[in-house]
Design a protein around this motif. Structure first.
Motif, PDB file in Angstrom:
ATOM      1  N   ILE A   3      42.946 -29.661 -51.457  1.00  0.00           N
ATOM      2  CA  ILE A   3      42.931 -28.212 -51.244  1.00  0.00           C
ATOM      3  C   ILE A   3      42.489 -27.582 -52.564  1.00  0.00           C
ATOM      4  N   HIS A   4      41.442 -26.769 -52.527  1.00  0.00           N
ATOM      5  CA  HIS A   4      40.860 -26.310 -53.788  1.00  0.00           C
ATOM      6  C   HIS A   4      40.134 -24.979 -53.635  1.00  0.00           C
ATOM      7  N   ASN A   5      39.911 -24.329 -54.780  1.00  0.00           N
ATOM      8  CA  ASN A   5      38.950 -23.238 -54.837  1.00  0.00           C
ATOM      9  C   ASN A   5      37.718 -23.738 -55.586  1.00  0.00           C
ATOM     10  N   HIS A   6      36.703 -22.893 -55.741  1.00  0.00           N
ATOM     11  CA  HIS A   6      35.483 -23.316 -56.427  1.00  0.00           C
ATOM     12  C   HIS A   6      35.252 -22.595 -57.745  1.00  0.00           C
ATOM     13  N   ALA A   7      35.984 -21.513 -57.985  1.00  0.00           N
ATOM     14  CA  ALA A   7      35.825 -20.734 -59.220  1.00  0.00           C
ATOM     15  C   ALA A   7      34.390 -20.260 -59.420  1.00  0.00           C
ATOM     16  N   THR A   8      33.683 -20.102 -58.346  1.00  0.00           N
ATOM     17  CA  THR A   8      32.356 -19.500 -58.307  1.00  0.00           C
ATOM     18  C   THR A   8      32.042 -19.208 -56.852  1.00  0.00           C
ATOM     19  N   TRP A   9      31.029 -18.391 -56.607  1.00  0.00           N
ATOM     20  CA  TRP A   9      30.589 -18.213 -55.229  1.00  0.00           C
ATOM     21  C   TRP A   9      29.859 -19.485 -54.797  1.00  0.00           C
ATOM     22  N   GLY A  10      29.902 -19.755 -53.507  1.00  0.00           N
ATOM     23  CA  GLY A  10      29.240 -20.946 -53.008  1.00  0.00           C
ATOM     24  C   GLY A  10      28.829 -20.798 -51.558  1.00  0.00           C
ATOM     25  N   ILE A  11      27.830 -21.571 -51.165  1.00  0.00           N
ATOM     26  CA  ILE A  11      27.346 -21.589 -49.784  1.00  0.00           C
ATOM     27  C   ILE A  11      27.172 -23.043 -49.368  1.00  0.00           C
ATOM     28  N   VAL A  12      27.692 -23.379 -48.189  1.00  0.00           N
ATOM     29  CA  VAL A  12      27.594 -24.740 -47.664  1.00  0.00           C
ATOM     30  C   VAL A  12      27.000 -24.676 -46.263  1.00  0.00           C
ATOM     31  N   ALA A  13      25.911 -25.422 -46.043  1.00  0.00           N
ATOM     32  CA  ALA A  13      25.263 -25.493 -44.732  1.00  0.00           C
ATOM     33  C   ALA A  13      25.438 -26.904 -44.184  1.00  0.00           C
ATOM     34  N   PRO A  63      34.784 -16.820 -55.142  1.00  0.00           N
ATOM     35  CA  PRO A  63      35.304 -17.740 -56.161  1.00  0.00           C
ATOM     36  C   PRO A  63      36.739 -18.203 -55.959  1.00  0.00           C
ATOM     37  N   ASP A  64      37.619 -17.335 -55.458  1.00  0.00           N
ATOM     38  CA  ASP A  64      39.022 -17.709 -55.313  1.00  0.00           C
ATOM     39  C   ASP A  64      39.410 -18.043 -53.878  1.00  0.00           C
ATOM     40  N   ALA A  65      38.436 -18.209 -53.004  1.00  0.00           N
ATOM     41  CA  ALA A  65      38.724 -18.688 -51.653  1.00  0.00           C
ATOM     42  C   ALA A  65      39.243 -20.124 -51.746  1.00  0.00           C
ATOM     43  N   ILE A  66      40.292 -20.426 -50.996  1.00  0.00           N
ATOM     44  CA  ILE A  66      40.926 -21.746 -51.047  1.00  0.00           C
ATOM     45  C   ILE A  66      40.727 -22.434 -49.706  1.00  0.00           C
ATOM     46  N   HIS A  67      40.271 -23.696 -49.760  1.00  0.00           N
ATOM     47  CA  HIS A  67      40.068 -24.435 -48.516  1.00  0.00           C
ATOM     48  C   HIS A  67      40.178 -25.929 -48.787  1.00  0.00           C
ATOM     49  N   CYS A  68      40.179 -26.707 -47.713  1.00  0.00           N
ATOM     50  CA  CYS A  68      39.994 -28.148 -47.786  1.00  0.00           C
ATOM     51  C   CYS A  68      39.156 -28.547 -46.590  1.00  0.00           C
ATOM     52  N   ILE A  69      38.494 -29.691 -46.688  1.00  0.00           N
ATOM     53  CA  ILE A  69      37.625 -30.130 -45.606  1.00  0.00           C
ATOM     54  C   ILE A  69      38.024 -31.526 -45.147  1.00  0.00           C
ATOM     55  N   GLU A  70      37.739 -31.793 -43.882  1.00  0.00           N
ATOM     56  CA  GLU A  70      37.952 -33.120 -43.298  1.00  0.00           C
ATOM     57  C   GLU A  70      36.704 -33.489 -42.504  1.00  0.00           C
ATOM     58  N   ALA A  71      36.182 -34.685 -42.750  1.00  0.00           N
ATOM     59  CA  ALA A  71      35.011 -35.169 -42.025  1.00  0.00           C
ATOM     60  C   ALA A  71      35.461 -35.740 -40.682  1.00  0.00           C
ATOM     61  N   VAL A 103      27.637 -20.336 -61.206  1.00  0.00           N
ATOM     62  CA  VAL A 103      28.195 -20.908 -62.428  1.00  0.00           C
ATOM     63  C   VAL A 103      29.709 -21.047 -62.276  1.00  0.00           C
ATOM     64  N   THR A 104      30.200 -22.265 -62.411  1.00  0.00           N
ATOM     65  CA  THR A 104      31.626 -22.531 -62.212  1.00  0.00           C
ATOM     66  C   THR A 104      32.434 -22.231 -63.475  1.00  0.00           C
ATOM     67  N   ALA A 105      33.504 -21.458 -63.311  1.00  0.00           N
ATOM     68  CA  ALA A 105      34.461 -21.240 -64.403  1.00  0.00           C
ATOM     69  C   ALA A 105      35.532 -22.318 -64.276  1.00  0.00           C
ATOM     70  N   TYR A 106      35.287 -23.478 -64.891  1.00  0.00           N
ATOM     71  CA  TYR A 106      36.126 -24.650 -64.651  1.00  0.00           C
ATOM     72  C   TYR A 106      37.589 -24.420 -65.019  1.00  0.00           C
ATOM     73  N   GLU A 107      37.844 -23.549 -65.966  1.00  0.00           N
ATOM     74  CA  GLU A 107      39.229 -23.278 -66.330  1.00  0.00           C
ATOM     75  C   GLU A 107      39.974 -22.527 -65.230  1.00  0.00           C
ATOM     76  N   LYS A 108      39.250 -22.030 -64.236  1.00  0.00           N
ATOM     77  CA  LYS A 108      39.858 -21.313 -63.124  1.00  0.00           C
ATOM     78  C   LYS A 108      39.726 -22.072 -61.806  1.00  0.00           C
TER      79      LYS A 108
END
Length: 209
Positions: A117-127, A168-176, A190-195
């Motif tokens: 379960i994680h956030n990305h600390a940046t905006w992201g798009i997944v297709a 950036p602060d959206a929290i999710h997890c994925i299952e295949a 750009v990922t803010a790794y400290e966040k």
């Protein structure tokens, strides 16, 4: 393995910092006469980054370009590595230029694998290009004792043609899911790794991820 171009079974989603997942209006996709190549995509993407600073609006402006790129440049959809049993996933970088605020990857997961379960600390798009991916969405519900306490507020199964964007602060997890690897086209700022955090829903702890 081809991303849907007719929109019949495709959907764009936006997940915000509160964990709300919002269905977006899917624009009609008109394929260009000439291939929509990666360099054109990157050029138009840079223009959006220069002019739109709000993450939600930026994601919504970029999503149609992602759909056009994957529908027009089929070679991209095959640019992934077969994931090994251990760790069960693979990442193939398509673009990662020094001091350019974008990373583009093709990610593949073996069926049955579940992410932290994680956030990305940046905006992201997944297709989603192949397979089925279940996303669970989480929201922070801090207490004095557990400032990183989270709760699950919903889930969504994504199929080829679906595109999902995260603030950036959206929290999710994925299952295949299913019997074949899940293959996705991933685009990140750009990922803010400290966040960037991974969360434990049992102990209510968070660690850098």
């Amino acid at each position: 393995m081809a991303i849907s171009t007719n929109g019949m079974h495709s959907q764009d989603w936006l997940v915000n910092d509160s964990g709300d997942y919002i269905a977006l209006n899917l624009e009609e996709l008109a394929l260009p006469e000439k291939p929509y190549r990666l360099y054109r995509f990157l050029t138009e993407l840079e223009d959006i980054l220069d002019t739109i600073t709000d993450d939600c609006l930026r994601i919504q402006a970029i999503m149609p370009l992602v759909r056009k790129l994957l529908a027009s440049s089929y070679w991209l959809q095959m640019e992934f590595s077969e994931p090994p049993i251990d760790p069960g996933w693979s990442v193939e970088f398509l673009y990662d230029e020094y001091e350019f605020p974008l990373t583009i990857q093709m990610v593949a997961w073996l069926p049955g694998n579940i992410s932290p379960i994680h956030n990305h600390a940046t905006w992201g798009i997944v297709a989603v290009v192949g397979g089925q991916e279940k996303n669970k969405f989480w929201r922070k519900v801090p207490t004095l004792k557990y400032p990183n306490r989270i709760e699950c507020i919903g889930e969504k199964i994504l199929v080829p043609g679906d595109i999902i964007g995260f603030t950036p602060d959206a929290i999710h997890c994925i299952e295949a899911l299913g019997n074949e690897p899940v293959v996705t086209f991933n685009l990140y700022g750009v990922t803010a790794y400290e966040k960037r955090w991974k969360f434990d829903s049992v102990t209510h702890q968070a660690k850098n991820f």
